[in-house]
Write a protein that holds these residues in place. Sequence first.
Motif, short mmCIF file in Angstrom:
data_model
loop_
_atom_site.label_atom_id
_atom_site.label_comp_id
_atom_site.label_asym_id
_atom_site.label_seq_id
_atom_site.Cartn_x
_atom_site.Cartn_y
_atom_site.Cartn_z
N TRP A 26 -0.52 -1.63 -2.45
CA TRP A 26 -0.57 -3.73 -2.65
C TRP A 26 0.02 -3.69 -3.91
CZ3 TRP A 26 -2.60 -3.57 2.33
CH2 TRP A 26 -2.89 -4.37 2.86
N ALA A 27 -0.06 -3.61 -4.72
CA ALA A 27 0.52 -3.44 -6.67
C ALA A 27 1.63 -3.03 -6.21
CB ALA A 27 -1.14 -2.53 -7.05
N LEU A 28 2.16 -1.49 -5.87
CA LEU A 28 3.01 -1.41 -5.95
C LEU A 28 4.08 -1.77 -5.08
CD1 LEU A 28 5.49 1.10 -5.35
CD2 LEU A 28 4.72 2.11 -3.41
N ALA A 29 3.68 -2.56 -3.79
CA ALA A 29 4.71 -4.09 -3.67
C ALA A 29 5.23 -5.14 -4.47
CB ALA A 29 4.47 -4.75 -2.17
N ARG A 30 4.24 -5.01 -4.70
CA ARG A 30 4.31 -7.00 -5.61
C ARG A 30 4.58 -5.89 -7.12
NH1 ARG A 30 -1.48 -8.57 -3.68
NH2 ARG A 30 -0.66 -9.54 -1.47
N ASP A 31 4.61 -4.95 -7.62
CA ASP A 31 5.65 -4.35 -8.85
C ASP A 31 7.00 -4.22 -8.55
OD1 ASP A 31 3.25 -4.18 -10.31
OD2 ASP A 31 3.27 -1.89 -9.68
N VAL A 32 6.95 -4.00 -7.69
CA VAL A 32 8.84 -4.44 -6.99
C VAL A 32 9.19 -5.63 -6.15
CG1 VAL A 32 9.48 -1.10 -7.23
CG2 VAL A 32 8.81 -2.81 -4.90
N GLY A 33 8.70 -6.26 -5.79
CA GLY A 33 9.02 -8.16 -4.93
C GLY A 33 9.33 -7.78 -3.82
N LEU A 34 8.50 -6.78 -3.39
CA LEU A 34 8.25 -6.81 -1.31
C LEU A 34 8.04 -7.72 -0.90
CD1 LEU A 34 8.94 -2.70 -1.58
CD2 LEU A 34 10.94 -4.95 -1.68
N ARG A 35 7.64 -7.91 0.34
CA ARG A 35 6.70 -8.38 1.61
C ARG A 35 6.54 -7.06 2.02
NH1 ARG A 35 6.08 -13.30 3.08
NH2 ARG A 35 5.39 -12.61 4.91
#
Length: 267
Positions: A26-35
């Motif tokens: 979850w954090a990885l997705a949000r770090d790079v701005g992905l849904r």
Amino acid sequence: DDQLLTLALAPRGPEFTTFEVAKHDWALARDVGLRISVHVGCGAAGQHGKLAEMGRAGLLGPDTTYIHCCTLSDEELQMIADTGGTVSFASPVEMQMGHGMPPIQRCLDRGLRPSLSVDVETTVGGDLFAQMRSVLTLQRGLVNERRLQGKQNLPALLTSRDVIEFATIEGARANGLDSRIGTLTPGKEADLIMLRTDRIDVLPINDPIGVVVRGMDSSNVDSVFIAGKARKRNGQLLGVDLDRVRKLAYASRDYVVKKANFTLPAI
């Protein structure tokens, strides 16, 4: 963000991994701005309550689409609603593969308007008309069964307009694209599907919305425009070498079958 293909992350659902791995993804997705698009509530025995654990840790959010949701608790569905998440049903797969009963009414009761998905075309057809009909008839069948049992204060029956919205604007919203596609609105991209109304399977047409959901299938699709470009006209795909696609599909199938030492069923 301005391309036809956009990027999202599909981590393993929290039911199928550890809390720390799910939290990391979850954090990885949000770090790079992905849904985030994640399969949850798929009937995994002994794994119930995992999404609630994520919710209590503050990890759920409006950037996430939750697919299936069949065995989620009411608390978990409410967490999705409260955090602005979206849900997606693949009802034929859910009923066929033992995921559990699609929680159509439980989501609607919490203001969650679902999108529709297929999940896996190796198991069911990828026809979104079938997806619309399955959700419409399943919700109505369950409500009507309660009515036959004499129960009162029943929820409203889904309408054809409801499920067309599930298949269009709600699908766009679940992919974070509702500002660009999903409705015929000035300023949005010209994503259009033109349906034939002169075929014998829909004659005579009385309710144009109802007939799309209840009477049509993919054979009624005459033309498709994506971002204003014609991709299908007069029932034929444009710019696609179907013979090559067919050969590649069978070659791939034969390779997998051989490697797996699998015997195809006799005709």
